[in-house]
Design an enzyme around this catalytic site. Structure first.
Site, PDB file in Angstrom:
ATOM      1  N   HIS A  88       0.832  -1.218   0.000  1.00 11.37           N
ATOM      2  CA  HIS A  88       0.000   0.000   0.000  1.00 11.37           C
ATOM      3  C   HIS A  88       0.858   1.257   0.000  1.00 11.37           C
ATOM      4  O   HIS A  88       0.356   2.358   0.237  1.00 11.37           O
ATOM      5  CB  HIS A  88      -0.928   0.028   1.224  1.00 11.37           C
ATOM      6  CG  HIS A  88      -2.071  -0.943   1.093  1.00 11.37           C
ATOM      7  ND1 HIS A  88      -2.886  -1.263   2.159  1.00 11.37           N
ATOM      8  CD2 HIS A  88      -2.529  -1.659   0.039  1.00 11.37           C
ATOM      9  CE1 HIS A  88      -3.797  -2.140   1.761  1.00 11.37           C
ATOM     10  NE2 HIS A  88      -3.603  -2.396   0.477  1.00 11.37           N
ATOM     11  N   CYS A 122       5.135  20.253  -7.105  1.00 12.37           N
ATOM     12  CA  CYS A 122       6.272  19.639  -7.790  1.00 12.37           C
ATOM     13  C   CYS A 122       7.143  20.739  -8.424  1.00 12.37           C
ATOM     14  O   CYS A 122       6.624  21.562  -9.203  1.00 12.37           O
ATOM     15  CB  CYS A 122       5.773  18.688  -8.873  1.00 12.37           C
ATOM     16  SG  CYS A 122       7.089  18.029  -9.916  1.00 12.37           S
TER      17      CYS A 122
HETATM   18  C1  BV8 Z   1      -8.097  -1.710  -5.720  1.00  5.87           C
HETATM   19  C2  BV8 Z   1      -3.606   3.769   2.223  1.00  5.87           C
HETATM   20  C3  BV8 Z   1      -8.704  -1.937  -8.000  1.00  5.87           C
HETATM   21  C4  BV8 Z   1      -2.349   4.115   2.903  1.00  5.87           C
HETATM   22  C5  BV8 Z   1      -5.119   1.914   2.257  1.00  5.87           C
HETATM   23  C6  BV8 Z   1     -13.492  -6.253  -3.477  1.00  5.87           C
HETATM   24  C7  BV8 Z   1     -14.468  -6.297  -2.513  1.00  5.87           C
HETATM   25  C8  BV8 Z   1     -14.812  -5.148  -1.806  1.00  5.87           C
HETATM   26  C9  BV8 Z   1     -14.154  -3.934  -2.060  1.00  5.87           C
HETATM   27  C10 BV8 Z   1     -13.181  -3.894  -3.023  1.00  5.87           C
HETATM   28  C11 BV8 Z   1     -12.847  -5.052  -3.719  1.00  5.87           C
HETATM   29  N1  BV8 Z   1     -11.839  -4.720  -4.579  1.00  5.87           N
HETATM   30  C12 BV8 Z   1     -11.534  -3.404  -4.463  1.00  5.87           C
HETATM   31  C13 BV8 Z   1     -12.337  -2.860  -3.517  1.00  5.87           C
HETATM   32  C14 BV8 Z   1     -12.344  -1.461  -3.095  1.00  5.87           C
HETATM   33  C15 BV8 Z   1     -11.346  -1.193  -1.955  1.00  5.87           C
HETATM   34  C16 BV8 Z   1     -11.713  -1.955  -0.699  1.00  5.87           C
HETATM   35  O1  BV8 Z   1     -11.162  -2.997  -0.405  1.00  5.87           O
HETATM   36  N2  BV8 Z   1     -12.639  -1.409   0.042  1.00  5.87           N
HETATM   37  C17 BV8 Z   1     -13.080  -2.051   1.263  1.00  5.87           C
HETATM   38  C18 BV8 Z   1     -12.727  -1.135   2.449  1.00  5.87           C
HETATM   39  C19 BV8 Z   1     -14.558  -2.306   1.183  1.00  5.87           C
HETATM   40  N3  BV8 Z   1      -9.987  -1.521  -2.345  1.00  5.87           N
HETATM   41  C20 BV8 Z   1      -9.262  -0.650  -3.063  1.00  5.87           C
HETATM   42  O2  BV8 Z   1      -9.703   0.427  -3.447  1.00  5.87           O
HETATM   43  C21 BV8 Z   1      -7.844  -1.046  -3.425  1.00  5.87           C
HETATM   44  N4  BV8 Z   1      -7.632  -0.826  -4.831  1.00  5.87           N
HETATM   45  O3  BV8 Z   1      -8.661  -2.725  -5.436  1.00  5.87           O
HETATM   46  O4  BV8 Z   1      -7.858  -1.321  -7.019  1.00  5.87           O
HETATM   47  C22 BV8 Z   1      -9.918  -1.057  -8.110  1.00  5.87           C
HETATM   48  C23 BV8 Z   1      -9.766   0.194  -8.677  1.00  5.87           C
HETATM   49  C24 BV8 Z   1     -10.905   0.992  -8.822  1.00  5.87           C
HETATM   50  C25 BV8 Z   1     -12.151   0.555  -8.368  1.00  5.87           C
HETATM   51  C26 BV8 Z   1     -12.275  -0.695  -7.748  1.00  5.87           C
HETATM   52  C27 BV8 Z   1     -11.144  -1.517  -7.631  1.00  5.87           C
HETATM   53  C28 BV8 Z   1      -6.836  -0.184  -2.675  1.00  5.87           C
HETATM   54  C29 BV8 Z   1      -6.798  -0.580  -1.224  1.00  5.87           C
HETATM   55  C30 BV8 Z   1      -5.697   0.219  -0.503  1.00  5.87           C
HETATM   56  C31 BV8 Z   1      -6.343   1.373   0.209  1.00  5.87           C
HETATM   57  N5  BV8 Z   1      -5.341   2.111   1.001  1.00  5.87           N
HETATM   58  N6  BV8 Z   1      -4.235   2.651   2.890  1.00  5.87           N
HETATM   59  C32 BV8 Z   1      -2.653   4.570   4.282  1.00  5.87           C
HETATM   60  O5  BV8 Z   1      -3.172   5.699   4.408  1.00  5.87           O
HETATM   61  O6  BV8 Z   1      -2.370   3.809   5.216  1.00  5.87           O
HETATM   62  S1  BV8 Z   1      -5.956   0.696   3.068  1.00  5.87           S
HETATM   63  C33 BV8 Z   1      -5.844   0.817   4.752  1.00  5.87           C
HETATM   64  O7  BV8 Z   1      -6.552  -0.316   5.270  1.00  5.87           O
HETATM   65  C34 BV8 Z   1      -4.457   0.683   5.309  1.00  5.87           C
HETATM   66  O8  BV8 Z   1      -3.470   0.429   4.335  1.00  5.87           O
HETATM   67  C35 BV8 Z   1      -4.611  -0.529   6.227  1.00  5.87           C
HETATM   68  O9  BV8 Z   1      -3.437  -1.216   6.439  1.00  5.87           O
HETATM   69  C36 BV8 Z   1      -5.565  -1.300   5.435  1.00  5.87           C
HETATM   70  C37 BV8 Z   1      -6.182  -2.538   5.970  1.00  5.87           C
HETATM   71  O10 BV8 Z   1      -6.577  -2.291   7.283  1.00  5.87           O
HETATM   72  P1  BV8 Z   1      -5.858  -3.130   8.436  1.00  5.87           P
HETATM   73  O11 BV8 Z   1      -4.386  -3.010   8.228  1.00  5.87           O
HETATM   74  O12 BV8 Z   1      -6.420  -4.490   8.459  1.00  5.87           O
HETATM   75  O13 BV8 Z   1      -6.221  -2.266   9.711  1.00  5.87           O
HETATM   76  P2  BV8 Z   1      -7.575  -2.308  10.542  1.00  5.87           P
HETATM   77  O14 BV8 Z   1      -7.528  -1.151  11.488  1.00  5.87           O
HETATM   78  O15 BV8 Z   1      -8.731  -2.434   9.597  1.00  5.87           O
HETATM   79  O16 BV8 Z   1      -7.489  -3.677  11.371  1.00  5.87           O
HETATM   80  C38 BV8 Z   1      -6.503  -3.844  12.367  1.00  5.87           C
HETATM   81  C39 BV8 Z   1      -6.710  -5.218  12.953  1.00  5.87           C
HETATM   82  O17 BV8 Z   1      -5.685  -5.464  13.900  1.00  5.87           O
HETATM   83  C40 BV8 Z   1      -8.034  -5.385  13.690  1.00  5.87           C
HETATM   84  O18 BV8 Z   1      -8.657  -6.588  13.274  1.00  5.87           O
HETATM   85  C41 BV8 Z   1      -7.633  -5.482  15.171  1.00  5.87           C
HETATM   86  O19 BV8 Z   1      -8.445  -6.405  15.897  1.00  5.87           O
HETATM   87  C42 BV8 Z   1      -6.232  -6.011  15.072  1.00  5.87           C
HETATM   88  N7  BV8 Z   1      -5.355  -5.572  16.169  1.00  5.87           N
HETATM   89  C43 BV8 Z   1      -5.362  -4.405  16.837  1.00  5.87           C
HETATM   90  N8  BV8 Z   1      -4.356  -4.398  17.741  1.00  5.87           N
HETATM   91  C44 BV8 Z   1      -3.688  -5.569  17.606  1.00  5.87           C
HETATM   92  C45 BV8 Z   1      -4.316  -6.331  16.606  1.00  5.87           C
HETATM   93  N9  BV8 Z   1      -3.902  -7.559  16.245  1.00  5.87           N
HETATM   94  C46 BV8 Z   1      -2.822  -8.052  16.878  1.00  5.87           C
HETATM   95  N10 BV8 Z   1      -2.154  -7.387  17.855  1.00  5.87           N
HETATM   96  C47 BV8 Z   1      -2.558  -6.147  18.246  1.00  5.87           C
HETATM   97  N11 BV8 Z   1      -1.884  -5.501  19.217  1.00  5.87           N
END
Ligand code: BV8
Length: 248
Positions: A121, A152
């Site tokens: 990412h 830029c």
């Molecule tokens: C794309 C930017 C093609 C940088 C981020 C299919 C199905 C559904 C949706 C889609 C699909 N395909 C594409 C999509 C759309 C979208 C998507 O997935 N949407 C979701 C939200 C519904 N995806 C995209 O747009 C991707 N591109 O597919 O391109 C395309 C093009 C056009 C149109 C359609 C498709 C791009 C995805 C990248 C987005 N950018 N970040 C930044 O600012 O950081 S994503 C963002 O979420 C971060 O990168 C982050 O890392 C990522 C995932 O989240 P997690 O890392 O899992 O973090 P989260 O807080 O959610 O969870 C933390 C977990 O840790 C929790 O479960 C918690 O319990 C646990 N935890 C907490 N503490 C601890 C712990 N575990 C262990 N120990 C601890 N101490």
């Protein structure tokens, strides 16, 4: 799905291992996750700060968001979870294969000593021109831009954080490498991810098609917990050092 009791995994030194990490692996370093209570997306509207449309509408707001995260990351250090994964890579480097696919943009895996890292990412501490046709390359950049988005020097377009926003495609070469490694792995581990962001959330299904062990370490059971063959509920910084004790 109940949590298993953490004990050392039976990973052989000549095994091929792919690890996927998310924000949870950096939580114990003091970096906020996205979707936990009080997480980033409770404080900021994702659409306004992590999409191309949001950046086009208000680049200053987006740079305030990323500048705050840059400042936070620079105050933080890797934790035992990052270090355990770096040790696993060293354990495998003689005869095995290792790839760490991280959704995190904080650079903490690299600072902990991990080498085979795919920052799929992007990187919070890199800046690039928002004009894809511009010849200037992305640069390492720890600066904050809270008083206005930078432009830029080459073409005058806004500069942007070198990260992948929602609705943007991931780097195709990184995606290819990740999918190839998973299709060829003996073990698939996922650590600290809610399993909702695609395409990375779907990577465990590739491993499932290969029928290999799929190990999840997470504080809470995530959306895709049933795709895993074992689930260790707990903090990554406490559970990983047990699971990977053979490598420490
Ligand atoms: C794309 C930017 C093609 C940088 C981020 C299919 C199905 C559904 C949706 C889609 C699909 N395909 C594409 C999509 C759309 C979208 C998507 O997935 N949407 C979701 C939200 C519904 N995806 C995209 O747009 C991707 N591109 O597919 O391109 C395309 C093009 C056009 C149109 C359609 C498709 C791009 C995805 C990248 C987005 N950018 N970040 C930044 O600012 O950081 S994503 C963002 O979420 C971060 O990168 C982050 O890392 C990522 C995932 O989240 P997690 O890392 O899992 O973090 P989260 O807080 O959610 O969870 C933390 C977990 O840790 C929790 O479960 C918690 O319990 C646990 N935890 C907490 N503490 C601890 C712990 N575990 C262990 N120990 C601890 N101490």
């Amino acid at each position: 799905m109940i949590s298993d009791t953490p004990r050392p995994l039976n990973i052989a030194p000549d095994a091929s291992v792919v690890v996927v990490t998310g924000a949870g692996v950096s939580a114990e370093s003091g970096i906020a996750t996205f979707r936990d209570k009080g997480g980033v997306w409770e404080q900021y509207d994702l659409e306004r700060v992590a999409t191309p449309e949001g950046f086009a509408a208000d680049p200053d707001l987006v740079w305030r968001f990323y500048s705050e995260r840059r400042e936070q990351v620079l105050r933080c250090d890797p934790n035992p979870a990052h270090r355990a994964l770096a040790a696993l890579e060293r354990f495998l480097q003689a005869r095995g294969r290792f790839l760490l696919v991280t959704q995190n943009v904080d650079g903490l895996h690299q600072r902990a000593g991990s080498r085979e890292v795919l920052p799929i990412h992007g990187s919070l501490l890199r800046t690039r021109c928002s004009n894809d046709g511009c010849p200037t390359r992305p640069v390492d950049d720890e600066r904050s831009y809270k008083n206005g988005a930078p432009r830029c020097p080459e073409c005058g377009s806004w500069l942007r954080p070198d990260v992948v926003w929602f609705g943007e495609y991931l780097d195709p070469e990184m995606e290819r490498q990740a999918r190839l490694a998973i299709a060829d792995c003996d073990w698939f581990l996922a650590v600290g991810t809610s399993g909702v962001v695609h395409p990375v959330a779907g990577y465990v299904e590739i491993a499932a098609d290969m029928g290999v062990p799929r190990v999840l370490v997470n504080l809470e059971p995530p959306a895709n917990v049933r795709a895993f063959t074992s689930f260790y509920q707990g903090k990554a910084g406490e559970v990983l050092p047990v699971l990977l004790s053979f490598a420490l």
